[in-house]
Design a protein around this motif. Structure first.
Motif, short mmCIF file in Angstrom:
data_model
loop_
_atom_site.label_atom_id
_atom_site.label_comp_id
_atom_site.label_asym_id
_atom_site.label_seq_id
_atom_site.Cartn_x
_atom_site.Cartn_y
_atom_site.Cartn_z
N THR A 30 7.28 -14.93 -1.85
CA THR A 30 6.45 -14.34 -0.79
C THR A 30 5.33 -15.25 -0.31
OG1 THR A 30 4.93 -13.29 -2.38
CG2 THR A 30 6.86 -11.99 -1.66
N VAL A 72 2.18 -12.14 -1.52
CA VAL A 72 2.10 -10.78 -2.03
C VAL A 72 1.89 -10.89 -3.53
CG1 VAL A 72 3.27 -8.57 -2.34
CG2 VAL A 72 3.58 -9.86 -0.20
N LYS A 96 9.99 -2.74 0.54
CA LYS A 96 10.00 -4.16 0.93
C LYS A 96 8.57 -4.53 1.26
CE LYS A 96 13.48 -5.74 3.34
NZ LYS A 96 14.40 -6.03 4.45
N GLN A 114 5.62 -7.80 2.43
CA GLN A 114 5.46 -9.05 3.17
C GLN A 114 3.98 -9.27 3.47
OE1 GLN A 114 6.92 -8.66 7.22
NE2 GLN A 114 7.65 -10.76 7.16
N ALA A 162 9.65 -11.73 3.68
CA ALA A 162 9.75 -10.32 3.27
C ALA A 162 10.77 -10.24 2.14
CB ALA A 162 10.18 -9.46 4.43
N VAL A 163 10.43 -9.50 1.09
CA VAL A 163 11.34 -9.36 -0.03
C VAL A 163 11.42 -7.90 -0.45
CG1 VAL A 163 10.86 -11.68 -0.92
CG2 VAL A 163 9.55 -9.75 -1.81
N TRP A 203 11.13 -5.23 -3.10
CA TRP A 203 10.20 -5.20 -4.23
C TRP A 203 10.47 -4.00 -5.13
CZ3 TRP A 203 5.54 -2.01 -4.84
CH2 TRP A 203 4.73 -2.42 -5.90
#
Length: 151
Positions: free
Chosen positions: A55, A68, A132, A134, A147-148, A150
């Motif tokens: 991130t 993040v 998600k 970001q 963006a991941v 999570w």
């Protein structure tokens, strides 16, 4: 003949639409509803703090990054955006997707009044809500970190 043609073309059209939807940039931070909840206004209180993998983004000078972060507080995991080495006019925000409605939200100031936080970090959003995450940065332009998914 027409049914075979439709059957042959339809999967390609659906794939193309899906590719465009996935490639579309996230909503602009100012256009996303601001929602930080009342979960964790001071992420410094969380334990087991670490950066969420994949991130981090450099947004200017060497060492000026957004990311993040995550940590545990009160038995829950929280995520928040952090700006490292920010200046007086730099802003940071956490973009996140709500698990229950799939909508994109923006979390900024620790009192929840703004979609942006000045300088260092935002409020934290809990893992029961955020799907998600970001980090976002704003100075003269808005820059989006990766963006991941999570938790």
């Amino acid at each position: 003949m027409r049914k075979r043609l439709i059957a042959a073309v339809l999967p390609t059209a659906v794939s193309a639409i899906a590719a465009v939807a996935l490639a579309s940039p996230p909503a602009v931070a100012d256009d996303s509803p601001t929602w930080c909840g009342s979960w964790l206004s001071d992420p410094a209180r969380a334990s087991n703090q670490r950066t969420v993998k994949h991130t981090t983004l450099n947004v200017g000078d060497p060492g000026q990054n957004i990311m993040v972060r995550e940590g545990m507080y009160g038995g829950r995991w929280y995520a928040w955006a952090k700006l490292v080495n920010g200046g007086e006019t730099d802003l940071v925000a956490l973009g996140w997707v709500n698990q229950s409605d799939g909508e994109y939200y923006n979390c900024g100031s620790r009192d929840g009044s703004s979609g942006w936080a000045q300088r260092y970090y935002t409020a934290g959003v809990d893992d029961a809500h955020a799907y998600k995450v970001q980090a976002k940065y704003k100075h003269s332009l808005v820059k989006y970190g990766p963006a991941v998914v999570w938790r």
